[in-house]
Scaffold this motif. Structure first.
Motif, short mmCIF file in Angstrom:
data_model
loop_
_atom_site.label_atom_id
_atom_site.label_comp_id
_atom_site.label_asym_id
_atom_site.label_seq_id
_atom_site.Cartn_x
_atom_site.Cartn_y
_atom_site.Cartn_z
N GLY A 28 11.80 0.73 0.27
CA GLY A 28 12.46 -0.55 0.07
C GLY A 28 11.61 -1.71 0.56
N ILE A 29 10.99 -1.56 1.71
CA ILE A 29 10.13 -2.61 2.25
C ILE A 29 8.92 -2.82 1.36
CG2 ILE A 29 8.60 -3.18 4.18
CD1 ILE A 29 10.72 -1.72 5.99
N ASP A 30 8.32 -1.72 0.90
CA ASP A 30 7.14 -1.84 0.04
C ASP A 30 7.49 -2.53 -1.28
OD1 ASP A 30 4.31 -1.38 -0.33
OD2 ASP A 30 4.88 0.09 -1.84
N LYS A 31 8.65 -2.23 -1.83
CA LYS A 31 9.08 -2.89 -3.07
C LYS A 31 9.26 -4.38 -2.84
CE LYS A 31 10.89 -3.28 -7.22
NZ LYS A 31 10.41 -2.72 -8.47
N MET A 32 9.88 -4.74 -1.73
CA MET A 32 10.09 -6.15 -1.41
C MET A 32 8.74 -6.87 -1.24
SD MET A 32 12.20 -7.76 1.83
CE MET A 32 11.07 -7.03 3.00
N GLU A 35 7.02 -7.38 -4.66
CA GLU A 35 7.60 -8.49 -5.42
C GLU A 35 7.18 -9.84 -4.86
OE1 GLU A 35 11.75 -7.47 -5.26
OE2 GLU A 35 11.63 -6.33 -7.13
N ALA A 36 6.96 -9.89 -3.53
CA ALA A 36 6.55 -11.14 -2.89
C ALA A 36 5.04 -11.36 -2.98
CB ALA A 36 6.99 -11.13 -1.43
N GLY A 37 4.31 -10.33 -3.40
CA GLY A 37 2.86 -10.44 -3.51
C GLY A 37 2.16 -10.45 -2.16
N SER A 38 2.77 -9.82 -1.15
CA SER A 38 2.17 -9.81 0.18
C SER A 38 1.69 -8.41 0.57
CB SER A 38 3.17 -10.36 1.20
OG SER A 38 4.30 -9.54 1.28
#
Length: 99
Positions: A28-32, A35-38
């Motif tokens: 979940g963290i990696d997906k977020m 999406e944020a490009g970080s």
């Protein structure tokens, strides 16, 4: 002897739940982050979480967050880990039944 005492069924179940929660959360963290490009969690870290027992959490995270579902060779490696763990469980279960 003390190390063996730590391997109680309750402690093993707690560890299993913990590693699966960590694997699920990591997806979940990696997906977020994607999406944020970080900054991202390394694929090797996601696979290591699965390898040490977090495979159910990894699959649940992939499905819920729709993350890394088509990425190769990541998907093949995760499937390989799941198959190997299934085989080890079958062998372990067979040995327990035989004794």
């Amino acid at each position: 002897m003390a190390l063996l005492a730590l391997a109680s069924p309750a402690n093993l179940a707690t560890a299993f739940i913990g590693i699966n929660f960590a694997a699920f959360a990591a997806f979940g963290i990696d997906k977020m982050k994607a999406e944020a490009g970080s900054w991202r969690i390394a694929e090797s870290t996601l696979l290591m979480l699965a390898c040490v027992g977090g495979t159910p959490g990894a699959y649940a995270g992939r499905m819920l967050f729709r993350h890394k579902t088509r990425k190769q060779p990541f998907s093949s490696t995760l499937h390989g880990i799941a198959i190997l763990q299934g085989m080890l469980l079958a062998i372990g279960g067979g040995l327990l039944l035989a004794s």
